[in-house]
Write a protein that holds these residues in place. Structure first.
Motif, PDB file in Angstrom:
ATOM      1  N   ALA B 100       0.841  -1.200   0.000  1.00 55.99           N
ATOM      2  CA  ALA B 100       0.000   0.000   0.000  1.00 55.99           C
ATOM      3  C   ALA B 100       0.866   1.235   0.000  1.00 55.99           C
ATOM      4  N   ASP B 101       0.261   2.318  -0.475  1.00 60.07           N
ATOM      5  CA  ASP B 101       0.955   3.586  -0.548  1.00 60.07           C
ATOM      6  C   ASP B 101       0.870   4.223   0.835  1.00 60.07           C
ATOM      7  N   ALA B 102       1.927   4.132   1.628  1.00 60.54           N
ATOM      8  CA  ALA B 102       1.811   4.455   3.047  1.00 60.54           C
ATOM      9  C   ALA B 102       1.363   5.878   3.314  1.00 60.54           C
ATOM     10  N   ALA B 103       1.920   6.844   2.581  1.00 58.76           N
ATOM     11  CA  ALA B 103       1.598   8.243   2.874  1.00 58.76           C
ATOM     12  C   ALA B 103       0.133   8.540   2.590  1.00 58.76           C
ATOM     13  N   VAL B 104      -0.329   8.120   1.404  1.00 58.34           N
ATOM     14  CA  VAL B 104      -1.712   8.406   1.043  1.00 58.34           C
ATOM     15  C   VAL B 104      -2.673   7.606   1.926  1.00 58.34           C
ATOM     16  N   PHE B 106      -2.241   6.850   4.956  1.00 56.55           N
ATOM     17  CA  PHE B 106      -2.365   7.523   6.246  1.00 56.55           C
ATOM     18  C   PHE B 106      -3.189   8.780   6.135  1.00 56.55           C
ATOM     19  N   LEU B 107      -3.028   9.511   4.998  1.00 48.42           N
ATOM     20  CA  LEU B 107      -3.673  10.819   4.909  1.00 48.42           C
ATOM     21  C   LEU B 107      -5.162  10.743   4.634  1.00 48.42           C
ATOM     22  N   ALA B 108      -5.633   9.633   4.046  1.00 49.50           N
ATOM     23  CA  ALA B 108      -7.043   9.606   3.623  1.00 49.50           C
ATOM     24  C   ALA B 108      -8.024   9.831   4.774  1.00 49.50           C
ATOM     25  N   PRO B 109      -7.930   9.091   5.902  1.00 52.93           N
ATOM     26  CA  PRO B 109      -8.896   9.385   6.964  1.00 52.93           C
ATOM     27  C   PRO B 109      -8.709  10.769   7.559  1.00 52.93           C
ATOM     28  N   VAL B 110      -7.455  11.261   7.562  1.00 54.70           N
ATOM     29  CA  VAL B 110      -7.202  12.593   8.107  1.00 54.70           C
ATOM     30  C   VAL B 110      -7.927  13.652   7.282  1.00 54.70           C
ATOM     31  N   VAL B 111      -7.790  13.534   5.938  1.00 55.08           N
ATOM     32  CA  VAL B 111      -8.446  14.514   5.061  1.00 55.08           C
ATOM     33  C   VAL B 111      -9.955  14.451   5.242  1.00 55.08           C
ATOM     34  N   LEU B 112     -10.487  13.229   5.378  1.00 52.75           N
ATOM     35  CA  LEU B 112     -11.933  13.099   5.548  1.00 52.75           C
ATOM     36  C   LEU B 112     -12.408  13.797   6.801  1.00 52.75           C
ATOM     37  N   VAL B 113     -11.699  13.538   7.908  1.00 55.06           N
ATOM     38  CA  VAL B 113     -12.168  14.118   9.176  1.00 55.06           C
ATOM     39  C   VAL B 113     -12.022  15.636   9.161  1.00 55.06           C
ATOM     40  N   ILE B 114     -10.920  16.127   8.570  1.00 51.58           N
ATOM     41  CA  ILE B 114     -10.736  17.587   8.501  1.00 51.58           C
ATOM     42  C   ILE B 114     -11.862  18.218   7.700  1.00 51.58           C
ATOM     43  N   ALA B 115     -12.127  17.638   6.515  1.00 53.53           N
ATOM     44  CA  ALA B 115     -13.159  18.222   5.656  1.00 53.53           C
ATOM     45  C   ALA B 115     -14.513  18.209   6.354  1.00 53.53           C
ATOM     46  N   VAL B 116     -14.809  17.113   7.038  1.00 57.44           N
ATOM     47  CA  VAL B 116     -16.126  17.008   7.660  1.00 57.44           C
ATOM     48  C   VAL B 116     -16.257  17.984   8.829  1.00 57.44           C
ATOM     49  N   PHE B 117     -15.198  18.124   9.623  1.00 54.43           N
ATOM     50  CA  PHE B 117     -15.284  19.076  10.743  1.00 54.43           C
ATOM     51  C   PHE B 117     -15.430  20.499  10.246  1.00 54.43           C
ATOM     52  N   MET B 118     -14.762  20.798   9.098  1.00 54.38           N
ATOM     53  CA  MET B 118     -14.879  22.167   8.618  1.00 54.38           C
ATOM     54  C   MET B 118     -16.297  22.486   8.189  1.00 54.38           C
ATOM     55  N   THR B 148     -14.623  15.665   0.410  1.00 54.04           N
ATOM     56  CA  THR B 148     -14.664  14.336   1.025  1.00 54.04           C
ATOM     57  C   THR B 148     -14.565  13.248  -0.026  1.00 54.04           C
ATOM     58  N   GLU B 149     -15.037  13.579  -1.248  1.00 56.93           N
ATOM     59  CA  GLU B 149     -14.934  12.559  -2.290  1.00 56.93           C
ATOM     60  C   GLU B 149     -13.485  12.216  -2.565  1.00 56.93           C
ATOM     61  N   LEU B 150     -12.642  13.263  -2.500  1.00 55.82           N
ATOM     62  CA  LEU B 150     -11.231  13.039  -2.777  1.00 55.82           C
ATOM     63  C   LEU B 150     -10.624  12.092  -1.754  1.00 55.82           C
ATOM     64  N   SER B 151     -11.025  12.246  -0.490  1.00 53.76           N
ATOM     65  CA  SER B 151     -10.438  11.380   0.527  1.00 53.76           C
ATOM     66  C   SER B 151     -10.880   9.936   0.332  1.00 53.76           C
ATOM     67  N   ILE B 152     -12.114   9.742  -0.136  1.00 51.11           N
ATOM     68  CA  ILE B 152     -12.567   8.373  -0.368  1.00 51.11           C
ATOM     69  C   ILE B 152     -11.778   7.746  -1.504  1.00 51.11           C
ATOM     70  N   PHE B 153     -11.535   8.553  -2.543  1.00 51.75           N
ATOM     71  CA  PHE B 153     -10.725   8.023  -3.619  1.00 51.75           C
ATOM     72  C   PHE B 153      -9.325   7.671  -3.128  1.00 51.75           C
ATOM     73  N   MET B 154      -8.754   8.552  -2.305  1.00 53.85           N
ATOM     74  CA  MET B 154      -7.406   8.294  -1.778  1.00 53.85           C
ATOM     75  C   MET B 154      -7.375   6.991  -0.997  1.00 53.85           C
ATOM     76  N   ALA B 155      -8.429   6.774  -0.198  1.00 53.05           N
ATOM     77  CA  ALA B 155      -8.469   5.557   0.611  1.00 53.05           C
ATOM     78  C   ALA B 155      -8.531   4.331  -0.284  1.00 53.05           C
ATOM     79  N   GLY B 156      -9.400   4.389  -1.295  1.00 49.48           N
ATOM     80  CA  GLY B 156      -9.560   3.216  -2.130  1.00 49.48           C
ATOM     81  C   GLY B 156      -8.342   2.925  -2.965  1.00 49.48           C
ATOM     82  N   TRP B 157      -7.692   3.960  -3.477  1.00 51.21           N
ATOM     83  CA  TRP B 157      -6.569   3.730  -4.365  1.00 51.21           C
ATOM     84  C   TRP B 157      -5.337   3.310  -3.586  1.00 51.21           C
ATOM     85  N   SER B 158      -5.089   3.915  -2.438  1.00 53.06           N
ATOM     86  CA  SER B 158      -3.835   3.645  -1.752  1.00 53.06           C
ATOM     87  C   SER B 158      -3.794   2.245  -1.169  1.00 53.06           C
TER      88      SER B 158
END
Lengths: 179, 397, 209
Positions: B100-104, B106-118, B148-158
């Motif tokens: 798996a792509d470690a950086a992406v 890791f970042l996918a759930p982070v991006v999701l939570v940030i976007a949702v809180f904002m 949030t769509e972007l984070s879902i894509f990141m999660a699925g692809w990585s």
């Protein structure tokens, strides 16, 4: 040449430039697409600092929400999930550097030439979303409609390109038989 | 009487007063920052708390709808189940696949939570209780939702996993398709209010005729807009019956598959918080935000009304989840483009007609009839081509 | 109309939800282990050996014929025959098992051992909460652990036990009747032998009358 830039501006500018550099220099193609998204976010922050709320949010909505996804879909549909890694630098990097420096010099000259002789801190005109909407409906209605037609054409084109073959040949044979 | 009124008024503004009191301890130039931080702390404390409550209520509610008890071992009536779930997800091993792509990843759930809180920043939770009173608040909310769509894509692809990628593709296609009806159905509220600011939309619905409120949901176009918005909101947050991308029986767990432990908990949190924020938005746009449903009940604090309406919306979502089967991908897409899009466009026209027909009963009749006729006709046309008879098996007797 | 089915479905789930608080048929959950459902009569879990009377070893019905050991599919039964004999329920001298082990971690509850036993000696029990922390011998049951009284058999499978008892009583009665008939035949034979001994003397006594 003033260093009166605020911290916020410096941070957003740094974010944008870092994202752009990463998009150009990273080896993995999807990583490049994702750092391009960071660049878009930095641009949106810059718009928001200039009080252009509509432009900033539209930037996020359109670029991050649609264009970035379009880019990654295009990568995936044409290359599949296994992304081959490319070298960061091409062999003609010196020529590229010269052309980039020339273009940057051109932009810098254009920007400094267009600034007024004295930068006065005048009140920025209050462009609200309402005024943008009013302008779109009155003086800019023709470009709006043309853009709408363009988008519709693109949509129809996409549907036709993606339609299964059997339907197209069936319609063709039908028109051929009618003659 | 005025003392009683001021008590209820203070109760209504208790959080705002608390915020000002605490900020008063700081120097003047620091006060805006402190007030913002306090508001953020309030949001970060309240909504994950509601999330914890929702997980246990959902499991017990679904259980009761399915003729069984929900979890009832941890704490009285199972109320402490989220604590057990939290401890479990924190202590589970965090497995990252080797390829798996470690950086992406890791970042996918982070991006999701940030976007949702904002997204919670523009939600008016009570009178004078909005974190950021933006002029283009609605646009901000939808822009953040698109991230949030972007984070879902990141999660699925990585995850480098076929099932994750397939789930992510389906999820992104679904979310993009339903964004159009979502935005269009919210535009009617903007049209009639005349502003993109969420605070102004709520204030426009705060009047009363007699004892009945001026909520937009009680108008024909508002009701249609509300129904369409709720359907599109369910699809945006991948909530049943639109949960094909994460359906357990279809794709293991879709784009969540390779996530374990705390990252899975973050995804779960992000998804539920997204559901809360979009439900809160539906309440703001159509159900009068923090307004009371009857003018006699105006003494109850505004934030209490908001949370009550939010709980009712969540209960309705849970009810829907327990009732409806999952929609298939092509059924999903057909529904979005062939039914919801025409209905939302028609709703726009009807809302415009409402505004220009002027006050009185004719506009009620005309708008309701047009919407109902369109609904029935469209429904018939779309259901005509389906052979929904009794199932016949080829080799059975 | 579009959406009609959805509304009907929503009404049904609402009925389920509301009814689950008041009616038993909508809330069918049994909260094990505080509440249990009583097992039905045909429940079978693991085998046990039946004994008649009060002494487990003396009343054990098993005669170590080893049919169940041979028929058991996963071969979880281990029997060692005895060298001496003891009387069974009809009084006949039979051998008995000195060792009768069943490994219930292997047993698959197929009931074949019960079906093939000619002596109604092994039957299926209904206990299933047999977990133990002893990994190595905890689930290997020996003769003493497997022996349970006929009263226990009556309690868990009343109809079956009544049938078995009736059959065994019938056999016993038949055996007793046979024994009585054999005894009578033996007595009659003895009498006939005695009577046959007598006429030898009589013709000697009456030659010409």
């Amino acid at each position: 040449m003033t260093f009166g830039c605020s911290i916020a501006f410096l941070l957003s500018a740094a974010l944008t430039v870092a994202g752009a550099l990463a998009a150009a220099l990273l080896k993995n193609l999807v990583h490049c697409a994702l750092s391009l998204t960071v660049t878009f976010a930095g641009l949106a922050l810059l718009y928001l600092q200039l009080d252009a709320q509509f432009a900033g949010f539209a930037q996020i909505l359109v670029y991050i929400g649609a264009v970035a996804i379009l880019v990654v879909f295009a990568i995936l549909l044409t290359r599949g999930a296994g992304i081959p890694e490319y070298r960061g630098f091409s062999s003609s990097w010196l020529l590229g550097l010269i052309i980039a420096a020339a273009i940057f010099a051109l932009f810098g000259w254009a920007v400094t030439k267009s600034l007024p002789a004295q930068i006065t801190a005048s009140a920025a005109p209050a462009i609200t979303v309402q005024s943008i909407g009013a302008a779109l409906m009155s003086s800019y209605v023709l470009p709006l409609e043309i853009v709408a037609v363009l988008l519709t054409v693109a949509l129809i084109g996409a549907v036709i390109v993606a339609m299964p073959e059997s339907r197209i040949t069936k319609s063709e044979t039908r028109t051929g038989g009618g003659q | 009487m005025s003392q009683q009124a001021s008590f209820w008024n203070n109760l209504d503004q208790v959080f705002v007063l608390l915020q000002h009191r605490i900020a008063g301890y700081f120097p003047v130039w620091l006060q805006p920052v402190v007030e913002t931080i306090l508001a953020v702390v309030g949001i970060v404390a309240a909504f994950p708390g509601i999330f914890a409550l929702t997980t246990v209520l959902e499991r017990k509610g679904l259980g009761r709808m399915q003729n069984r008890l929900g979890p009832n071992r941890v704490g009285p009536l199972g109320i402490l189940q989220p604590v057990a779930d939290g401890i479990k997800s924190l202590t589970k091993e965090d497995i990252v696949p080797l390829s798996a792509d470690a950086a992406v990843h890791f970042l996918a759930p982070v991006v999701l939570v940030i976007a949702v809180f904002m997204g919670f920043a523009v939600l008016p939770i009570g009178r004078n209780m909005v974190l950021a009173n933006l002029d283009a608040g609605l646009l901000f909310f939808f822009a953040i939702g698109a991230s949030t769509e972007l984070s879902i894509f990141m999660a699925g692809w990585s995850s480098r996993n076929k099932y994750s990628l397939l789930g992510a593709m389906r999820a992104v296609a679904q979310m993009i398709s339903y964004e159009v009806p979502l935005l269009l159905s919210s535009v009617v509220a903007v049209m009639i209010t005349g502003s993109l600011s969420t605070v102004k939309i709520v204030e426009a619905q705060s009047g009363f005729t007699g004892i009945f409120p001026h909520w937009y949901v009680f108008t024909p176009w508002g009701f249609a807009g509300f129904v369409l918005f709720v359907i599109a909101a369910l699809a945006e947050t991948n909530r049943s019956p639109f949960d094909l991308p994460e359906g357990e029986s279809e794709l293991v767990a879709g784009y969540f598959t390779e996530y374990s432990g705390f990252k899975f908990a973050l995804f779960f949190l992000g998804e539920y918080l997204g559901m809360f924020s979009i439900a809160g938005f539906a309440i703001t746009l159509f159900l009068g935000g923090w307004g009371a449903p009857l003018s006699v009940l105006e003494f109850v604090p505004s934030w209490a009304w908001f949370f009550l309406k939010l709980l009712a919306a969540i209960a309705f979502f849970i009810w829907l989840r327990g009732t409806l089967p999952r929609l298939r991908q092509d059924q999903l897409m057909n529904f979005a483009w062939k039914f919801m899009l025409p209905m939302t466009l028609l709703n726009l026209v009807v809302a415009g007609a409402w505004r220009f027909l002027g006050d009185g009963w004719p506009r009620w009749v005309i708008c309701s009839v047009v919407l109902l006729a369109a609904y029935v006709l469209l429904g018939r046309v779309l259901m005509r081509n389906q052979n929904l008879g009794a199932r016949s098996y080829r080799y059975a007797d | 109309m579009l959406g009609e089915g959805m509304l009907k479905g929503l009404a049904e789930t609402a009925k389920n939800f509301a009814g689950s608080f008041v009616s038993k048929e909508r809330m069918t959950t049994v909260q094990y282990p505080e509440e249990r459902i009583a097992p039905i009569e045909n429940t079978r879990d693991f085998p046990f050996l039946v004994y008649d009377g009060s002494d487990a070893m003396a009343g054990l019905r098993c005669v170590a014929c080893q049919i169940c050991e041979k028929e058991c599919p996963p071969k979880c039964i281990y029997i060692v025959k005895s060298t001496d004999k003891k009387p069974d329920f009809v009084g006949k001298m039979q051998i008995y098992p000195t060792r009768f082990d069943i490994d219930i971690s292997v047993c698959m509850s197929c009931q074949i051992c019960v079906e093939v036993c000619p002596f109604e000696a092994i039957k299926m029990d209904t206990e299933f909460e047999l977990s133990t922390t002893d990994r190595f011998g905890g689930l290997l049951y020996d003769r003493e652990q497997l022996s349970k009284s006929n009263e226990h058999y009556h309690k868990i499978h009343p109809t079956e036990a009544a049938e078995v008892d009736a059959r065994l009583a019938e056999e016993k009665a038949k055996a007793e009747a046979k024994a009585k008939a054999a005894a009578e035949a033996a007595a009659a034979k003895a009498a006939a032998a005695a009577a046959a001994a007598l006429p030898k003397e009589a013709p000697a006594k009456e030659p010409g009358a």
